[in-house]
Design a protein around this motif. Structure first.
Motif, PDB file in Angstrom:
ATOM      1  N   VAL A  23       0.853  -1.200   0.000  1.00  0.00           N
ATOM      2  CA  VAL A  23       0.000   0.000   0.000  1.00  0.00           C
ATOM      3  C   VAL A  23       0.883   1.242   0.000  1.00  0.00           C
ATOM      4  O   VAL A  23       0.692   2.181  -0.782  1.00  0.00           O
ATOM      5  N   LYS A  27       1.439   4.497  -2.714  1.00  0.00           N
ATOM      6  CA  LYS A  27       1.463   5.919  -2.307  1.00  0.00           C
ATOM      7  C   LYS A  27       2.762   6.546  -2.807  1.00  0.00           C
ATOM      8  O   LYS A  27       2.768   7.667  -3.335  1.00  0.00           O
ATOM      9  N   ALA A  79       0.888   4.306   6.007  1.00  0.00           N
ATOM     10  CA  ALA A  79       0.230   3.165   5.371  1.00  0.00           C
ATOM     11  C   ALA A  79       0.882   1.896   5.880  1.00  0.00           C
ATOM     12  O   ALA A  79       1.697   1.272   5.205  1.00  0.00           O
ATOM     13  N   ASN A  81       0.326  -1.856   8.483  1.00  0.00           N
ATOM     14  CA  ASN A  81      -0.681  -2.776   9.022  1.00  0.00           C
ATOM     15  C   ASN A  81      -0.934  -2.525  10.495  1.00  0.00           C
ATOM     16  O   ASN A  81      -1.871  -3.063  11.072  1.00  0.00           O
ATOM     17  N   LYS A  83      -2.254  -0.629  13.271  1.00  0.00           N
ATOM     18  CA  LYS A  83      -3.219   0.446  13.482  1.00  0.00           C
ATOM     19  C   LYS A  83      -2.737   1.436  14.521  1.00  0.00           C
ATOM     20  O   LYS A  83      -2.930   2.654  14.395  1.00  0.00           O
ATOM     21  N   ALA A 103      -3.828   5.591   5.365  1.00  0.00           N
ATOM     22  CA  ALA A 103      -4.453   4.770   4.333  1.00  0.00           C
ATOM     23  C   ALA A 103      -5.642   4.014   4.911  1.00  0.00           C
ATOM     24  O   ALA A 103      -5.547   3.415   5.983  1.00  0.00           O
ATOM     25  N   ASP A 104      -6.763   4.071   4.197  1.00  0.00           N
ATOM     26  CA  ASP A 104      -7.952   3.307   4.540  1.00  0.00           C
ATOM     27  C   ASP A 104      -8.524   3.600   5.922  1.00  0.00           C
ATOM     28  O   ASP A 104      -9.149   2.750   6.520  1.00  0.00           O
ATOM     29  N   ASN A 105      -8.283   4.784   6.416  1.00  0.00           N
ATOM     30  CA  ASN A 105      -8.879   5.147   7.695  1.00  0.00           C
ATOM     31  C   ASN A 105      -9.294   6.622   7.681  1.00  0.00           C
ATOM     32  O   ASN A 105      -8.554   7.495   8.132  1.00  0.00           O
ATOM     33  N   CYS A 109      -7.518  11.187   8.896  1.00  0.00           N
ATOM     34  CA  CYS A 109      -6.991  11.888   7.724  1.00  0.00           C
ATOM     35  C   CYS A 109      -7.324  13.369   7.838  1.00  0.00           C
ATOM     36  O   CYS A 109      -8.490  13.717   8.024  1.00  0.00           O
ATOM     37  N   GLY A 130     -14.126  10.110   1.487  1.00  0.00           N
ATOM     38  CA  GLY A 130     -13.750   8.982   2.337  1.00  0.00           C
ATOM     39  C   GLY A 130     -14.909   8.037   2.607  1.00  0.00           C
ATOM     40  O   GLY A 130     -14.749   7.037   3.291  1.00  0.00           O
ATOM     41  N   PRO A 133     -14.846   5.014  -1.510  1.00  0.00           N
ATOM     42  CA  PRO A 133     -13.771   5.139  -2.511  1.00  0.00           C
ATOM     43  C   PRO A 133     -14.044   4.344  -3.791  1.00  0.00           C
ATOM     44  O   PRO A 133     -13.660   4.769  -4.868  1.00  0.00           O
TER      45      PRO A 133
END
Ligand code: SAH
Length: 470
Positions: A23, A27, A79, A81, A83, A103-105, A109, A130, A133
């Motif tokens: 990921v 980016k 980005a 794994n 958290k 990323a993905d949260n 952001c 967000g 996507p």
């Protein structure tokens, strides 16, 4: 607006990227394309990352994140794994006042990365804020197919001439007109065919010949009864080309969204009986703005020439020698009745439809009740709810059957549309407190509404809010 859209210039600016997996790799790829200087932090790297590090394309910022890394960077992306690490990075970035994307949260952001259609230097960014996507990406694909490949070249070529055009043409409006005219003509098709020299020759010619507009013009645009889907293509073009728009109270917000964003918008709204800006004042404004060389759009509910005083406005413009155009719109009598499931004519019930105003001039001009009371015709009455009682009495007195079906359609074609059905006898009751704007329809065709069930399937909201009066 959830997010303020902006395009960041990252050339030679430092970006901290936390993560060394796939990921993070994606980016990094985008950041490199944008010319950023990447400081990457991770203990593990994908092979591609490793190659970038070996070649010095990306700078190794360390094995683990620490807040002091934020000091000299412009923005931050995390980005990984892990958290808790992403959270730590985000919180530290917030504390340091740096833009951060996790990323993905979406909750971590302070900026989000949109899906991009890249025809550099022209770029289109699509974002769902967000929330979805995948939806944003689907739209990116659709827009991708619509946007010609050469458009970036057109933009780049125009960019090379921007300073020269600015020097020759004074004022934003002049320059906007020049560019609009250029892009709508052969310039773009020459670029599309790869003939940039021919395109530049056209640009040069048009720049030499460009004459500032001394006299503006007025376009009377019918905005339809409310649903923006009923705007015509010509209406949208005029609204997009306008310098200033004078609009009525009847024009919905949804429709105003179609006006060019930078155009001045002036409400000259008036409702029957409560004039906000007098008609003479509107006429004067139209002339003043046109004489200043502006492209004026006079945006009116429905059609400008149906009870819209468009005729009077045009008479004044003609007298003053100001050029004007008319863009017809769908009048309420057509739009609101169609959405209410009431056809105006029908071989079995009505061979004539009359459009009438219930709001006559104070000095009188009485309606010809004998003609209006004839059978087998549909009456569509604008501005009639206040006079509903006398309309009902006059029609019955002059021979129209008291049980003739009648309807009052409020806020026709909008999601708030609301229909009351009854008879001529109880018209006053139907019209009482009907939300404005409202249209009265009298005639046998009104009863067809109950048969036109398809309508209810298509407009559930309107159907749900319908009030059927006895
Ligand atoms: N030029 C407009 C009419 C302006 S007169 C047109 O062509 O539609 C204003 C009257 O139009 C209102 O009082 C009402 O009777 C009618 N009207 C306009 N928009 C309407 C709508 N969305 N639903 C119902 N009636 C409407």
């Amino acid at each position: 607006m959830n997010h303020y859209p902006l395009f960041a210039d990252l050339h030679n600016r430092a970006v901290l990227l936390v993560g060394g997996g796939h990921v993070a790799e994606r980016k990094a790829e985008m950041l490199l394309k944008a010319g950023a200087t990447i400081y990457a932090v991770s203990a593990h790297w994908t092979p591609r990352f490793q190659r970038w590090l070996n070649k010095g394309v990306i700078i190794h910022g360390g094995d683990s994140f620490s807040a002091d890394l934020l000091d000299h960077v412009f923005l931050v992306m995390t980005a990984t794994n892990d958290k808790s690490l992403n959270t730590k990075v985000f919180q530290a970035a917030e504390a340091a006042g740096k833009f951060c994307n996790s990323a993905d949260n979406p909750t971590q952001c302070s900026f989000i990365v949109p899906a991009v259609i890249d025809r550099s230097p022209l770029q289109i960014a699509v974002s769902s804020g967000g929330t979805a996507p995948v939806l944003a990406r689907l739209w990116r694909q659709k827009i991708e197919t619509l946007l010609p490949q050469h458009i970036g070249k057109t933009a780049a070529l125009a960019g090379r001439w921007r300073a020269a055009v600015k020097q020759k043409l004074h004022g934003l409006t002049e320059r906007r007109r020049f560019w609009e005219h250029l892009f709508n003509g052969d310039f773009d098709s020459h670029v599309a065919r790869g003939n940039e020299t021919a395109a530049e020759t056209i640009l040069q010619q048009q720049l030499n010949q460009h004459q500032p507009l001394k006299q503006g013009e007025v376009t009377l645009v019918g905005a339809g009864p409310g649903d923006a889907g009923l705007l015509t293509l010509n209406a949208i073009q005029a609204m997009q080309a306008a310098d200033i728009v004078l609009y009525d109270a009847l024009v919905s917000l949804e429709i105003l969204e179609w006006v060019r964003r930078d155009a001045d918008k002036v409400c000259v709204g008036k409702r029957a009986g409560a004039h906000k800006v007098k008609q003479e004042e509107i006429n004067r404004l139209l002339m003043d703005y046109a004489q200043q060389g502006k492209r004026v759009v006079r945006l009116k509910g429905g059609d400008p020439f149906v009870f819209g005083r468009g005729g009077e406005e045009c008479q004044e413009l003609a007298k003053a020698g100001i050029p004007f155009k008319i863009v017809p719109g769908i009048t309420a009598g057509l739009g609101a009745t169609a959405y209410a499931g009431i056809p105006l004519t029908h071989r079995d019930y009505a061979q004539t439809a009359l459009f009438i105003t219930g709001h006559c001039r104070p000095d009188g001009d009485e309606l010809h009740w004998q003609t209006l009371a004839r059978g087998r015709q549909t009456l569509v009455i604008y501005m009639g709810t206040i006079k509903a009682e006398s309309i009902s009495t006059e029609l019955i007195t002059h021979g129209r059957a008291a049980d003739t079906p009648a309807a009052v359609v409020s806020q026709g074609t909008l999601t708030e549309q609301h229909v009351r059905i009854g008879t001529l006898r109880n018209l006053a009751q139907l019209a009482a407190d009907a939300p404005a704007p409202a249209l009265i329809i009298i005639g046998e065709v009104v009863k067809l509404r109950s048969e036109l069930a398809w309508f209810q399937e298509h407009r559930n909201t309107a159907a749900a809010q319908m009030i059927e009066a006895a």
